[in-house]
Design an enzyme around this catalytic site. Structure first.
Site, short mmCIF file in Angstrom:
data_model
loop_
_atom_site.label_atom_id
_atom_site.label_comp_id
_atom_site.label_asym_id
_atom_site.label_seq_id
_atom_site.Cartn_x
_atom_site.Cartn_y
_atom_site.Cartn_z
N ASN A 112 -10.55 -5.05 19.75
CA ASN A 112 -9.32 -4.52 19.15
C ASN A 112 -8.48 -3.72 20.15
O ASN A 112 -7.25 -3.88 20.20
CB ASN A 112 -9.65 -3.67 17.91
CG ASN A 112 -10.33 -4.50 16.84
OD1 ASN A 112 -10.37 -5.73 16.94
ND2 ASN A 112 -10.88 -3.84 15.84
N HIS A 158 39.82 -14.22 15.16
CA HIS A 158 39.75 -15.30 14.17
C HIS A 158 39.98 -16.67 14.82
O HIS A 158 40.43 -17.59 14.15
CB HIS A 158 40.75 -15.11 13.03
CG HIS A 158 40.78 -13.71 12.48
ND1 HIS A 158 39.96 -13.29 11.47
CD2 HIS A 158 41.50 -12.62 12.86
CE1 HIS A 158 40.19 -12.01 11.22
NE2 HIS A 158 41.11 -11.57 12.05
N SER A 279 26.90 -39.94 26.58
CA SER A 279 26.60 -40.55 25.28
C SER A 279 26.00 -41.92 25.51
O SER A 279 26.36 -42.60 26.46
CB SER A 279 27.89 -40.66 24.47
OG SER A 279 27.78 -41.70 23.52
N LYS A 285 32.25 -40.15 27.32
CA LYS A 285 31.88 -38.80 26.92
C LYS A 285 31.22 -37.97 28.00
O LYS A 285 30.42 -38.46 28.79
CB LYS A 285 30.92 -38.88 25.73
CG LYS A 285 31.55 -39.50 24.50
CD LYS A 285 32.27 -38.49 23.66
CE LYS A 285 31.27 -37.78 22.79
NZ LYS A 285 31.91 -36.69 22.08
N ASN A 287 29.31 -34.44 27.45
CA ASN A 287 28.97 -33.55 26.33
C ASN A 287 28.33 -32.24 26.79
O ASN A 287 27.56 -32.22 27.74
CB ASN A 287 28.00 -34.26 25.38
CG ASN A 287 28.68 -35.37 24.61
OD1 ASN A 287 29.89 -35.34 24.37
ND2 ASN A 287 27.90 -36.38 24.24
N GLU A 292 24.89 -26.20 23.76
CA GLU A 292 24.55 -26.38 22.33
C GLU A 292 23.07 -26.09 22.08
O GLU A 292 22.70 -25.46 21.09
CB GLU A 292 24.87 -27.82 21.90
CG GLU A 292 26.36 -28.09 21.75
CD GLU A 292 26.69 -29.57 21.64
OE1 GLU A 292 27.86 -29.90 21.46
OE2 GLU A 292 25.77 -30.41 21.76
N1 ARG Z 1 -8.19 -13.02 18.82
C1 ARG Z 1 -8.01 -11.72 18.27
C2 ARG Z 1 -6.50 -11.39 18.18
O1 ARG Z 1 -5.77 -12.11 18.78
C3 ARG Z 1 -8.68 -10.71 19.15
C4 ARG Z 1 -9.15 -9.50 18.43
C5 ARG Z 1 -10.22 -9.86 17.48
N2 ARG Z 1 -10.77 -8.72 16.87
C6 ARG Z 1 -11.47 -8.82 15.73
N3 ARG Z 1 -11.96 -7.73 15.27
N4 ARG Z 1 -11.65 -9.96 15.14
O2 ARG Z 1 -6.09 -10.49 17.52
#
Ligand code: ARG
Length: 474
Positions: A112, A158, A279, A285, A287, A292
């Protein structure tokens, strides 16, 4: 081989179809460099703090460096490898390479804080790349403005002819937009520049780690103050997507003007053959597909911004797997933006401006009507009355197929005795331009000053944002 990071608690194997569903490896593998660099810093810190022995830390670092080199050298065969994500893949590669000690890498860390770290490292690099392109775009705009200092065209509101402006003034309007974009990227960089490492899963870790050390080694300006926020926060990604959406909005508006201006009815610009398309059926053409397409890609980037905001909405603290959905939005935005800028810059640099067509267009549309009303107002007529009087004048000219420049002094005076000889000069295009002599106005002298200031302001921004422009001054 599989590189599952958990299993002890489970009595049964995971359903095989689950891996493909929840794996982020197909897209987060592009974070390999950030992931490995983060792990190297983490391993070094574990050694320094005595959480691992110096020898263990050295072997981890050595193994990680080899993996990084082999990855970059294309020497890793990753075909058929199953892993939940880049983090588990790198860990399994490390264990294969250095043996049991590899299993110590994840001490005092969670995926995490790791994934938040990888993303921040990735975004900081991406921001610097995009900033470099925006700076190049600004320089092209400054050069074009400089080279077209004399060119006049109608300014529109406008999409109706309104008042004359210098082409340089029009181009410098885009310079302003992209300068704000650069500034926004700098703000975004500042908030991405905070290390989440050490937050652990959510609450911090039980080992005596040194968060400052890893932050410093990885080039972060600060350490995240709250572990729960550190693993939940994706504000930095949203901010980037919002900044990217605005850059795309600016590119898209510019592209829209190029599409219009290259239409035969305007004929103000011609795209270089190298940046135009033809085109399959109409041989004549030429383009504007490229502008775009850039205009179209703005929609895609707006979509990513909305997608990530929606993913975040209502998520309880702290990490939730929903957050894995941040990556494709972020990566595709970076790729789209870099791709659009990479094409737009040379397209703009090779554009041909048709000064004669622009000039000819200023003869239509009564661009000097406001100046006549201003003339009367300067001589004491309330502006509202002057506006009505000039409106009547314009209508009679329209009916007679004439312009204000065609009127004789007698004709002017038939409308108001306030008109004197100098009205014949006052309606000339050059006079109308020069009269807009206020800061930020289109008078040639003001535009010349604005151009010089623009150069200075760009240089100041570059110097003030060393994160975005690591090589420093221009
Ligand atoms: N692949 C996960 C993500 O992109 C990584 C973290 C995963 N953590 C967990 N507790 N499952 O967020």
């Amino acid at each position: 081989m599989s590189a599952k990071l958990w299993g002890g608690r489970f009595a049964r194997e995971m359903a095989p179809e689950l891996l493909g569903f929840h794996s982020s490896l197909p897209f987060d593998r592009r974070l390999y460099r950030e992931d490995i660099e983060g792990s190297i810093a983490h391993a070094r810190m574990l050694g320094r703090c005595g959480i691992l022995t110096a020898e263990e830390a050295r072997r981890l670092e050595e193994g990680l460096r080899q993996i990084l080199e082999d990855w970059e050298g294309g020497r890793l065969d990753l075909a058929g490898r199953e892993a939940e994500d880049i983090h588990s893949l790198v860990e399994s590669l490390l264990v294969e390479r250095v043996g049991e000690v590899g299993k110590k890498l994840h001490t005092a860390r969670s995926r995490n804080d790791q994934v938040a770290l990888d993303l921040r490292l990735y975004l900081k690099r991406a921001l610097a790349g995009i900033a470099g392109q925006l700076r190049e775009l600004e320089e092209v705009l400054l050069r074009l403005a400089e080279e077209h200092r004399e060119v006049v065209l109608p300014g529109y509101t406008h999409l109706q002819p309104a008042q004359p402006v210098l082409l340089a003034h029009h181009l410098l309007a885009y310079f302003e937009m992209f300068l704000r974009d650069l500034d926004r990227l700098g703000d975004c960089y500042r908030r991405a520049d905070v290390s989440p490492l050490g937050a652990g899963a959510l609450a911090g870790v039980t080992f005596p780690i040194d968060r400052e050390m890893t932050a410093r080694e990885l080039g972060f300006a600060a350490v995240a103050a709250n572990s729960m926020d550190a693993v939940s926060d994706r504000d930095f990604a949203v901010e980037f997507l919002a900044a990217a959406a605005l850059i795309m909005a600016h590119l898209s508006r510019f592209c829209e003007e190029l599409v219009l201006w290259s239409a035969a009815e305007f004929g103000f610009v011609e795209l270089d053959d190298a940046y135009a398309t033809g085109s399959s059926i109409m041989p004549q053409k030429k383009n504007p597909d490229v502008p775009e397409l850039i205009r179209g890609k703005a929609g895609r980037v707006y979509g990513h911004l909305m997608a990530l905001l929606t993913v975040l909405k209502g998520l309880p603290l702290t990490y939730n797997k929903d957050l894995q959905e941040d990556k494709e939005a972020l990566f595709d935005t970076v790729d789209t933006l870099r791709g659009c800028l990479g094409i737009f810059i040379p397209l703009l640099a090779t554009l041909r401006f048709n000064a004669a067509a622009m000039r000819a267009a200023t003869a239509r549309g009564f661009l000097n009507a406001t100046d006549v009303a201003d003339y009367l107002a300067r001589r004491g007529m309330p502006f509202r009355e002057a506006h009505a009087l000039v409106g009547r004048l314009v209508r009679s000219c329209l009916e007679a197929g004439r312009t204000l420049e065609d009127l004789t002094l007698e004709e002017w005076r038939a409308y108001s005795p306030l008109f004197a000889e100098d009205i014949l000069e006052a309606v000339k295009l050059e006079r109308c331009l020069a009269a807009r002599d206020v800061p930020g106005g289109t008078a040639p002298q003001r535009v010349a000053e604005a151009l010089a200031q623009a150069r200075r302001r760009l240089a100041e921004l570059v110097a003030a944002r060393p994160g975005l422009f690591p090589a420093g001054k221009s």
